[in-house]
Design an enzyme around this catalytic site. Structure first.
Site, PDB file in Angstrom:
ATOM      1  N   HIS A  30       0.872  -1.173   0.000  1.00  0.00           N
ATOM      2  CA  HIS A  30       0.000   0.000   0.000  1.00  0.00           C
ATOM      3  C   HIS A  30       0.912   1.228   0.000  1.00  0.00           C
ATOM      4  CE1 HIS A  30      -2.785   2.954   1.825  1.00  0.00           C
ATOM      5  NE2 HIS A  30      -3.773   2.162   1.465  1.00  0.00           N
ATOM      6  N   ASP A  59       3.302  -4.203   8.058  1.00  0.00           N
ATOM      7  CA  ASP A  59       2.040  -3.480   7.914  1.00  0.00           C
ATOM      8  C   ASP A  59       0.914  -4.494   8.132  1.00  0.00           C
ATOM      9  OD1 ASP A  59      -0.334  -2.521   6.906  1.00  0.00           O
ATOM     10  OD2 ASP A  59       0.513  -1.726   5.061  1.00  0.00           O
ATOM     11  N   LYS A 109     -10.420  -0.542  10.382  1.00  0.00           N
ATOM     12  CA  LYS A 109     -10.539  -1.753   9.562  1.00  0.00           C
ATOM     13  C   LYS A 109     -10.899  -2.960  10.414  1.00  0.00           C
ATOM     14  CE  LYS A 109      -7.181  -0.030   6.195  1.00  0.00           C
ATOM     15  NZ  LYS A 109      -7.990   0.337   5.047  1.00  0.00           N
ATOM     16  N   CYS A 137      -4.685   2.426  -3.753  1.00  0.00           N
ATOM     17  CA  CYS A 137      -3.461   2.939  -3.109  1.00  0.00           C
ATOM     18  C   CYS A 137      -2.301   1.963  -3.266  1.00  0.00           C
ATOM     19  CB  CYS A 137      -3.685   3.241  -1.629  1.00  0.00           C
ATOM     20  SG  CYS A 137      -4.951   4.448  -1.321  1.00  0.00           S
TER      21      CYS A 137
HETATM   22  N1  PLP Z   1      -1.759  -0.801   4.585  1.00  0.00           N
HETATM   23  C1  PLP Z   1      -2.702  -1.517   3.985  1.00  0.00           C
HETATM   24  C2  PLP Z   1      -2.397  -2.895   3.522  1.00  0.00           C
HETATM   25  C3  PLP Z   1      -3.973  -0.976   3.813  1.00  0.00           C
HETATM   26  O1  PLP Z   1      -4.929  -1.682   3.210  1.00  0.00           O
HETATM   27  C4  PLP Z   1      -4.226   0.347   4.275  1.00  0.00           C
HETATM   28  C5  PLP Z   1      -5.537   0.987   4.061  1.00  0.00           C
HETATM   29  O2  PLP Z   1      -6.245   0.672   3.135  1.00  0.00           O
HETATM   30  C6  PLP Z   1      -3.202   1.034   4.894  1.00  0.00           C
HETATM   31  C7  PLP Z   1      -1.973   0.434   5.042  1.00  0.00           C
HETATM   32  C8  PLP Z   1      -3.392   2.434   5.401  1.00  0.00           C
HETATM   33  O3  PLP Z   1      -4.249   2.422   6.484  1.00  0.00           O
HETATM   34  P1  PLP Z   1      -4.830   3.798   7.072  1.00  0.00           P
HETATM   35  O4  PLP Z   1      -5.465   4.516   5.907  1.00  0.00           O
HETATM   36  O5  PLP Z   1      -5.820   3.338   8.075  1.00  0.00           O
HETATM   37  O6  PLP Z   1      -3.699   4.542   7.641  1.00  0.00           O
END
Ligand code: PLP
Length: 412
Positions: free
Chosen positions: A126, A203, A229, A369
């Site tokens: 991401h 992550d 989430k 993203c």
């Molecule tokens: N990492 C992954 C794999 C994600 O799916 C997301 C959000 O979609 C994030 C990081 C970023 O999370 P946040 O927007 O809650 O900071």
């Protein structure tokens, strides 16, 4: 409830007020859980209870409200830490995974990264696990390198090993891809990275909500996840650090609460984790995250995972039966979380999502993203259906019917 019993979805859905609303006159079929999940009434109640009963700042006031708020906020830290097998003092409340990676990039990265050092990420990250390292590389002169993928969307271990031979300073990877659904063997990758002398960051944004996670067993240096989430509120998440690591790091943001003493020309820092929680923290959402953790624990994370595997098995079977569908990521549901990204003939994902919305089916379309991954898949965008505890086989049927309707409209 017994850990082995299947989730009673009908009963559980009643806990989520939003699921009883209609969208365009149709039953809401919410399949955008990888973006954000819905909240059960207990989480909403927790927010209302805070603001209507004991709203106060934390860690400051000796009055009753202040003490109640502090106890609830710190109680939530304990629950959230225990949920992932961590100690509360090793868990920093942050806004979410994005803030966690940025925190590490500045507070650990600026102190430890130097010109020529190698940072390793993977092609399935991401943007929140790419851009902070690009910026760190820019600040420090380090070099960012990407682990490749196998054709089925799993990590190419050969490519990983080759990069480890370059003795990277940092290895940052996702526990679970938000596009491919691929579940990486975080413990194995961390062990390999450590052997090569690297600091590791995992992550966990798409892992903690969907499967049992034990950060002790994974043994990463940093592990990050987001509350929204996992049935919790937006604006709250966690960074868990290896024991002692937060003490060695410089602060991220500075100001009130993160200090012990402030002199005219210098300051000293508060104990961990408070050193990393500058200013007034996100109290209500932090407390409500604890309510979400309680809720998930009352279901049991093994059951959450089993439920999603059953939905995945069913959905992959149903969707592959639609002519013109291309699914991305591993076909073996043991290797993937409840995320299915796909393209349908030459229908643009935005057009597909719009038609599905007319049927009350909420999916996400776009680059998710993850633009380097989109380039690897050689597509500008994809559609994504993602599941959670309140989804049922009926939701999969509704998804399939809506895609078939789009097929008729676009003459696929
Ligand atoms: N990492 C992954 C794999 C994600 O799916 C997301 C959000 O979609 C994030 C990081 C970023 O999370 P946040 O927007 O809650 O900071």
């Amino acid at each position: 409830m017994l850990e082995s019993k299947a989730i009673d979805v009908e009963r559980l859905r009643a806990d989520f007020p939003i699921l009883s609303r209609k969208v365009r006159g149709k039953r809401l079929v919410y399949l955008d859980n990888a973006a954000t999940t819905q909240r059960p009434q207990v989480v909403i109640d927790s927010l209302v209870r805070f603001y209507s009963n004991y709203n106060s700042n934390v860690h400051r006031s000796v009055h009753t409200l202040g003490e109640e708020a502090t106890a609830a906020y710190e109680g939530s830290r304990k629950k959230t830490a225990a949920f992932v097998g961590a100690r509360p003092q090793d868990l920093v409340f942050v806004r979410g995974t994005t803030e966690a990676t940025n925190l590490v990039s500045f507070a650990w990265g600026d102190k430890n990264m130097k010109k020529g050092d190698v940072i390793v990420v993977t092609t399935m990250e991401h943007h929140s696990n790419i851009v902070p390292w690009q910026m760190l590389a820019k600040r420090s002169g380090a070099i960012l390198k990407y682990v490749g993928l196998n054709p089925d969307g799993t990590l190419d271990l050969g490519s990983f090993e080759a990069l480890l031979r370059e003795a990277p300073r940092l290895v940052a990877f996702t526990h679970c891809s938000n596009v491919l659904g691929t579940i990486n063997d975080a413990a194995k990758l961390c062990a390999m990275a450590k052997e090569a002398g690297a600091t590791t960051l995992v992550d966990g944004a798409q892992a903690v909500p969907h499967m049992p996670v034990d950060v002790g067993a994974i043994d990463s240096d940093f592990y990050a996840f987001s509350g929204h989430k996992m049935l919790g509120p937006t604006g709250i998440g966690a960074l868990v650090a290896r024991r002692g690591l937060l003490e060695e790091m410089d602060p991220f943001q500075t100001g009130g609460e993160m200090i012990r003493e402030v002199f005219d020309d210098h300051s000293t820092w508060n104990d961990i984790p408070y050193k990393f929680e500058a200013g007034t923290v996100n109290i209500a959402d932090g407390i409500a995250l604890g309510a979400a953790v309680d809720y998930l624990e009352s279901i049991g994370m093994e059951r959450v995972r089993a439920h999603e595997v059953s939905l995945l098995d069913y959905a992959m079977n149903e969707l592959t039966a639609i002519r013109g569908i291309r699914l991305y990521g591993p076909m073996d549901t043991r290797l993937r979380a409840g995320v299915i990204s796909f393209n349908y003939a030459d229908v643009h994902p935005h057009d597909l999502a719009t038609i599905l919305d007319e049927e009350g089916v909420a999916i996400r379309s776009g680059h998710h993203c993850a633009q380097p991954l989109m380039r690897w898949l050689d597509v500008p965008a994809a559609s994504r259906a993602s599941f959670y505890v309140y989804n049922s086989h009926d939701d999969v049927d509704a998804l399939k019917l809506a895609i078939e309707k789009a097929g008729r409209i676009f003459k696929v």
